[in-house]
Design an enzyme around this catalytic site. Structure first.
Site, mmCIF file in Angstrom:
data_model
loop_
_atom_site.group_PDB
_atom_site.id
_atom_site.type_symbol
_atom_site.label_atom_id
_atom_site.label_comp_id
_atom_site.label_asym_id
_atom_site.label_seq_id
_atom_site.Cartn_x
_atom_site.Cartn_y
_atom_site.Cartn_z
ATOM 1 N N CYS A 2 49.303 -12.332 176.669
ATOM 2 C CA CYS A 2 48.441 -11.154 176.669
ATOM 3 C C CYS A 2 49.244 -9.970 177.194
ATOM 4 O O CYS A 2 50.080 -10.109 178.073
ATOM 5 C CB CYS A 2 47.188 -11.287 177.535
ATOM 6 S SG CYS A 2 46.123 -12.622 177.042
ATOM 7 N N ARG A 27 53.291 -10.232 172.972
ATOM 8 C CA ARG A 27 52.742 -11.089 174.024
ATOM 9 C C ARG A 27 51.457 -11.797 173.605
ATOM 10 O O ARG A 27 50.935 -12.646 174.321
ATOM 11 C CB ARG A 27 52.458 -10.270 175.282
ATOM 12 C CG ARG A 27 53.669 -9.570 175.840
ATOM 13 C CD ARG A 27 53.299 -8.738 177.030
ATOM 14 N NE ARG A 27 52.843 -9.565 178.121
ATOM 15 C CZ ARG A 27 53.624 -10.096 179.055
ATOM 16 N NH1 ARG A 27 54.919 -9.866 179.011
ATOM 17 N NH2 ARG A 27 53.134 -10.844 180.002
ATOM 18 N N TRP A 76 46.176 -13.215 173.769
ATOM 19 C CA TRP A 76 46.580 -14.552 173.310
ATOM 20 C C TRP A 76 45.543 -15.481 173.934
ATOM 21 O O TRP A 76 45.519 -15.658 175.164
ATOM 22 C CB TRP A 76 47.989 -14.876 173.804
ATOM 23 C CG TRP A 76 48.535 -16.154 173.240
ATOM 24 C CD1 TRP A 76 49.198 -16.309 172.059
ATOM 25 C CD2 TRP A 76 48.478 -17.462 173.836
ATOM 26 N NE1 TRP A 76 49.546 -17.622 171.886
ATOM 27 C CE2 TRP A 76 49.121 -18.363 172.964
ATOM 28 C CE3 TRP A 76 47.946 -17.960 175.021
ATOM 29 C CZ2 TRP A 76 49.239 -19.714 173.237
ATOM 30 C CZ3 TRP A 76 48.066 -19.314 175.302
ATOM 31 C CH2 TRP A 76 48.714 -20.174 174.400
ATOM 32 N N ASN A 102 45.510 -10.487 182.180
ATOM 33 C CA ASN A 102 46.514 -11.413 181.625
ATOM 34 C C ASN A 102 46.683 -12.535 182.639
ATOM 35 O O ASN A 102 47.061 -12.275 183.779
ATOM 36 C CB ASN A 102 47.834 -10.645 181.427
ATOM 37 C CG ASN A 102 49.009 -11.567 181.174
ATOM 38 O OD1 ASN A 102 48.855 -12.651 180.630
ATOM 39 N ND2 ASN A 102 50.191 -11.145 181.558
ATOM 40 N N GLY A 103 46.363 -13.750 182.239
ATOM 41 C CA GLY A 103 46.484 -14.879 183.168
ATOM 42 C C GLY A 103 45.302 -15.814 183.008
ATOM 43 O O GLY A 103 44.591 -15.757 181.996
ATOM 44 N N GLU A 490 68.164 -25.985 168.098
ATOM 45 C CA GLU A 490 67.753 -24.574 168.067
ATOM 46 C C GLU A 490 67.458 -24.135 166.624
ATOM 47 O O GLU A 490 66.480 -23.430 166.372
ATOM 48 C CB GLU A 490 68.857 -23.730 168.719
ATOM 49 C CG GLU A 490 68.656 -22.228 168.695
ATOM 50 C CD GLU A 490 67.398 -21.736 169.404
ATOM 51 O OE1 GLU A 490 66.699 -22.526 170.056
ATOM 52 O OE2 GLU A 490 67.097 -20.537 169.256
ATOM 53 N N LYS A 494 63.872 -22.757 165.347
ATOM 54 C CA LYS A 494 63.720 -21.448 164.690
ATOM 55 C C LYS A 494 62.965 -21.609 163.382
ATOM 56 O O LYS A 494 62.065 -20.836 163.081
ATOM 57 C CB LYS A 494 65.077 -20.798 164.382
ATOM 58 C CG LYS A 494 65.865 -20.270 165.533
ATOM 59 C CD LYS A 494 65.332 -18.998 166.146
ATOM 60 C CE LYS A 494 64.382 -19.322 167.261
ATOM 61 N NZ LYS A 494 64.888 -19.453 168.579
ATOM 62 N N GLU A 497 59.150 -22.583 163.976
ATOM 63 C CA GLU A 497 58.263 -21.619 164.620
ATOM 64 C C GLU A 497 57.964 -20.400 163.764
ATOM 65 O O GLU A 497 56.904 -19.809 163.893
ATOM 66 C CB GLU A 497 58.772 -21.203 166.005
ATOM 67 C CG GLU A 497 60.000 -20.343 165.994
ATOM 68 C CD GLU A 497 60.463 -19.958 167.389
ATOM 69 O OE1 GLU A 497 59.626 -19.727 168.260
ATOM 70 O OE2 GLU A 497 61.693 -19.882 167.584
ATOM 71 N N HIS A 513 69.536 -44.171 163.309
ATOM 72 C CA HIS A 513 68.590 -44.945 164.126
ATOM 73 C C HIS A 513 67.139 -44.607 163.789
ATOM 74 O O HIS A 513 66.249 -44.872 164.586
ATOM 75 C CB HIS A 513 68.877 -44.715 165.610
ATOM 76 C CG HIS A 513 70.235 -45.184 166.011
ATOM 77 N ND1 HIS A 513 70.567 -46.508 166.126
ATOM 78 C CD2 HIS A 513 71.381 -44.497 166.260
ATOM 79 C CE1 HIS A 513 71.844 -46.628 166.464
ATOM 80 N NE2 HIS A 513 72.361 -45.408 166.549
ATOM 81 N N LYS A 612 55.372 -14.275 173.081
ATOM 82 C CA LYS A 612 56.749 -14.178 173.570
ATOM 83 C C LYS A 612 56.883 -14.657 175.010
ATOM 84 O O LYS A 612 57.865 -15.270 175.378
ATOM 85 C CB LYS A 612 57.179 -12.716 173.461
ATOM 86 C CG LYS A 612 58.610 -12.450 173.843
ATOM 87 C CD LYS A 612 59.526 -12.770 172.700
ATOM 88 C CE LYS A 612 60.985 -12.609 173.034
ATOM 89 N NZ LYS A 612 61.798 -13.519 172.223
HETATM 90 C C1 F6R Z 1 61.773 -19.893 170.728
HETATM 91 C C2 F6R Z 1 61.283 -19.206 171.900
HETATM 92 C C3 F6R Z 1 60.667 -19.996 172.979
HETATM 93 C C4 F6R Z 1 61.191 -19.521 174.338
HETATM 94 C C5 F6R Z 1 60.446 -20.239 175.465
HETATM 95 C C6 F6R Z 1 61.005 -19.850 176.826
HETATM 96 O O1 F6R Z 1 62.318 -19.000 169.815
HETATM 97 O O2 F6R Z 1 61.369 -18.016 171.998
HETATM 98 O O3 F6R Z 1 60.889 -21.358 172.804
HETATM 99 O O4 F6R Z 1 62.563 -19.762 174.408
HETATM 100 O O5 F6R Z 1 59.092 -19.911 175.409
HETATM 101 O O6 F6R Z 1 60.861 -18.505 177.080
HETATM 102 P P1 F6R Z 1 61.712 -17.784 178.187
HETATM 103 O O7 F6R Z 1 63.136 -17.857 177.798
HETATM 104 O O8 F6R Z 1 61.197 -16.386 178.198
HETATM 105 O O9 F6R Z 1 61.464 -18.513 179.469
#
Ligand code: F6R
Length: 617
Positions: A2, A27, A76, A102-103, A490, A494, A497, A513, A612
């Site tokens: 949020c 957010r 969110w 937010n929270g 990774e 990517k 998501e 395996h 984010k």
């Molecule tokens: C993937 C992504 C998330 C963040 C995760 C941790 O692209 O962005 O997996 O890496 O939520 O976030 P931070 O780094 O802000 O603690």
């Protein structure tokens, strides 16, 4: 999660707030709303994006929106599905107060029952509406001022919050508070102008003077002044005014179609920025001011524990290889969310490195508190300056990648790797496990990484072409070994998501395996197969995939003709020392996920269900 924005001053509050909400939309983006002091206290809210709210406000008509005080929110969802009713702001029962939050208020259910028994009626399913009714109730029954009612209520709730509250009966007052969720106060250039926001991006356009509120602080803005008090002790705290170093261009798309693409392309610069003033290959010197006093703790550490979530956890996995190689210190890499709940054994002498782009991830923050409580030294690797994790750590180094706005993390990952590699170089050299000649070679190689990333970005057109072939895949496998195994994880993260294609990352040798059963002629298998110590083994893994008719997209070292003859597609990247390869090998995977998502018409910067900054557990 949020995003919240509030404004008081002589500008049009609704314009400042809407612009700010667009900057904070990363957010959360399932509904948005604002409350304006426009004669009355009016709330406008809508399910959907900030643009849906904006369209709705057009219908309402600009004339009714004039206000010099307002609060806004982009949500969110946690409690209650995304809809107009659950959107913020929420009114108190008598419509005198409005709140954005937010929270999570953890004891909201018992408070709600208590308030219902006292006659309160709720419109939404949210914990936030309970909080504003609770404040209203305290104000009425304990006969307290608004400011006192907010403070007293906050001493009785359990949970995390950044809140802003306005009241129709005090039309020039704005109250804010924080515990566990970020909140920045911006001090406008004109007297009496103030901004509040979840991060500095809505503020940077107007002022660079900010105060990051601390946990358990309540800020009251009235009579053109602000005061900050501790919620529990009621003592006034002296504000620490900081100067923002974010440029406006850094938070705009700058001609790119999406933030994610812009951020992918920024990596030569963000990696350079991360090394600037720290690593000098010409003089073979390196300095990380932020952790200077803690290098010896790492040198003497019996063990390094790295914690993080998502992409940051992947950066930690790469660092494990680097630390163990260069420093000969055992490393454990843990999901922060697992570490914090499983009674981990932390010994004196252990050093914990916490990695987080946002610096606000709730699980990482909680894991830090746990580690500190058990006597560990905690070093933070964060991107957002002044963030909670940066402040909760004993010391640390910022990644200086600049604001990352696309929800999928890209430039933060390579900047995290850059910082972690510098940690390992410093420690290995001081410990004597890294000889001088190799140290100098690695410094030289680090210096050349931005150029090599630039070269890898030239693959863009070819990757777009490959993406078109595989855009309709329903599954994908990513393989890598050693340093490139976390890169495979990774790449898979990517893809899933942002394009919603199911993808799995595996150490290439693990394929036989189990996952090998999935391979058929429809299955794209992305293999990170650069020329390093496990090259021959990866070549065999590619053959195993081809024998089962899988479609191989291989990321290889420039000039590799062997794999070129086996794979369906090759993406050549410049050679570098294998410790540093992930900084370059991840680039084609970022571009691949980006183009596939665009071709599938997915919302690249705001993928469904994600946000984010993950400030809930
Ligand atoms: C993937 C992504 C998330 C963040 C995760 C941790 O692209 O962005 O997996 O890496 O939520 O976030 P931070 O780094 O802000 O603690």
């Amino acid at each position: 999660m949020c995003g919240i924005v509030a404004y008081i001053g002589s500008r049009h509050a609704h314009s400042v707030i809407l612009k700010g909400l667009k900057r904070l939309e990363y957010r959360g983006y399932d509904s948005a709303g604002l409350a304006l002091m426009n004669g009355n206290l009016s709330v406008y809210k809508k399910q959907g994006k900030v643009s849906d709210l904006e369209n709705y406000l057009h219908e309402v008509g600009q004339d009714t929106l004039h206000a010099s005080l307002g609060i806004g929110h982009t949500r969110w969802a946690t409690h209650g599905e995304p809809n107009d009713v659950n959107a913020h702001p929420h009114y108190s029962g008598n419509k005198e107060l409005a709140i954005i939050h937010n929270g999570i208020i953890e004891n909201y259910d018992s408070l709600r029952t208590e308030l219902i028994n006292k006659g309160h009626q709720f419109e939404s399913e949210t914990d936030t509406e309970v909080l504003i009714h609770f404040i209203e109730d305290i104000k009425k029954h304990e006969n307290l001022s608004l400011e006192e009612s907010v403070r007293v209520a906050l001493t009785r709730v359990i949970g995390a919050y950044a809140i802003c509250i306005v009241s129709a009966s005090e039309p020039n007052t704005l109250i804010a508070a924080r515990k566990g969720s970020p909140l920045v106060l911006g001090l406008g250039k004109e007297k009496g102008e103030f901004f509040l926001a979840s991060d500095a991006t809505p503020i940077v356009e107007y002022t660079s003077d900010v105060v990051y509120l601390n946990d358990n602080e309540v800020c009251v803005i009235k009579n053109e002044k602000f005061t900050i008090k501790d919620i529990h002790t009621e003592l006034e705290t002296a504000p620490y005014i900081q100067t923002l170093d974010i440029e406006l261009e850094a938070i705009e798309k700058g001609g790119f179609e999406h933030f994610m693409l812009k951020e992918i392309y920024e990596q030569p610069k963000s990696i350079s920025d991360c090394m600037r003033g720290r690593l000098n290959a010409e003089t073979s010197t390196m300095m990380l001011g932020g952790i200077r006093e803690y290098i010896d703790n790492m040198v003497d550490a019996n063990r390094i524990i790295i914690i993080g979530c998502g992409t940051s956890w992947h950066a930690g996995l790469v660092a494990e290889y680097i630390f163990e190689d260069l420093c000969r210190i055992p490393v454990e890499v843990e999901y922060a969310s697992e570490f914090r709940y499983r009674n981990p054994v932390i010994n004196p002498g252990d050093v914990v490195i916490a990695i987080s782009q946002s610096g606000e991830t709730a699980d990482t923050l909680a894991a830090i508190e746990l580690a500190k409580a058990q006597g560990a030294i905690v070093l933070g690797v964060c991107n957002v300056v002044g963030s909670s994790i940066a402040r909760a750590s004993h010391a640390g180094s910022y990644t200086h990648a600049g604001p990352e706005i696309g929800v999928a993390s890209t430039k933060a990952f390579t900047a995290q790797l850059t910082v972690l590699t510098m940690f390992a170089l410093l420690v290995g050299r001081k410990k004597g496990t890294l000889d001088e000649a190799f140290y100098q070679t690695l410094l030289q190689e680090m210096d050349e990484i931005p150029e090599k990333v630039e070269k890898a970005l030239e693959l863009n057109a070819h990757i777009k072409y490959i993406s078109d072939i595989y855009k309709d895949a329903t599954n994908a496998i990513y393989l890598g070994r050693g340093h490139n195994f976390p890169v495979a994880l990774e790449g898979a993260l990517k893809l899933k998501e942002i394009s919603y294609i199911h993808a799995e990352g595996y150490p290439a040798a693990e394929m036989k395996h189990g996952p090998i059963a999935l391979i058929d002629k429809e299955m794209p298998v992305v293999v990170v197969a650069t020329q390093d110590s496990s090259y021959e083994k990866v070549v065999s893994n590619i053959q195993e995939v081809k024998a089962r008719k899988g479609q191989v997209i291989a990321v290889v070292t420039e000039g590799d003709s062997l794999i070129a003859n086996m794979a369906d597609h090759v993406l050549e990247i410049p050679a570098t020392n294998q410790l540093l390869t992930p900084l370059v090998s991840v680039i084609p995977l970022q571009l691949l996920s980006y183009h596939i998502a665009v071709l599938r018409n997915c919302n690249v910067d705001q993928p469904r269900n994600l946000a984010k900054s993950v400030t809930v557990e």
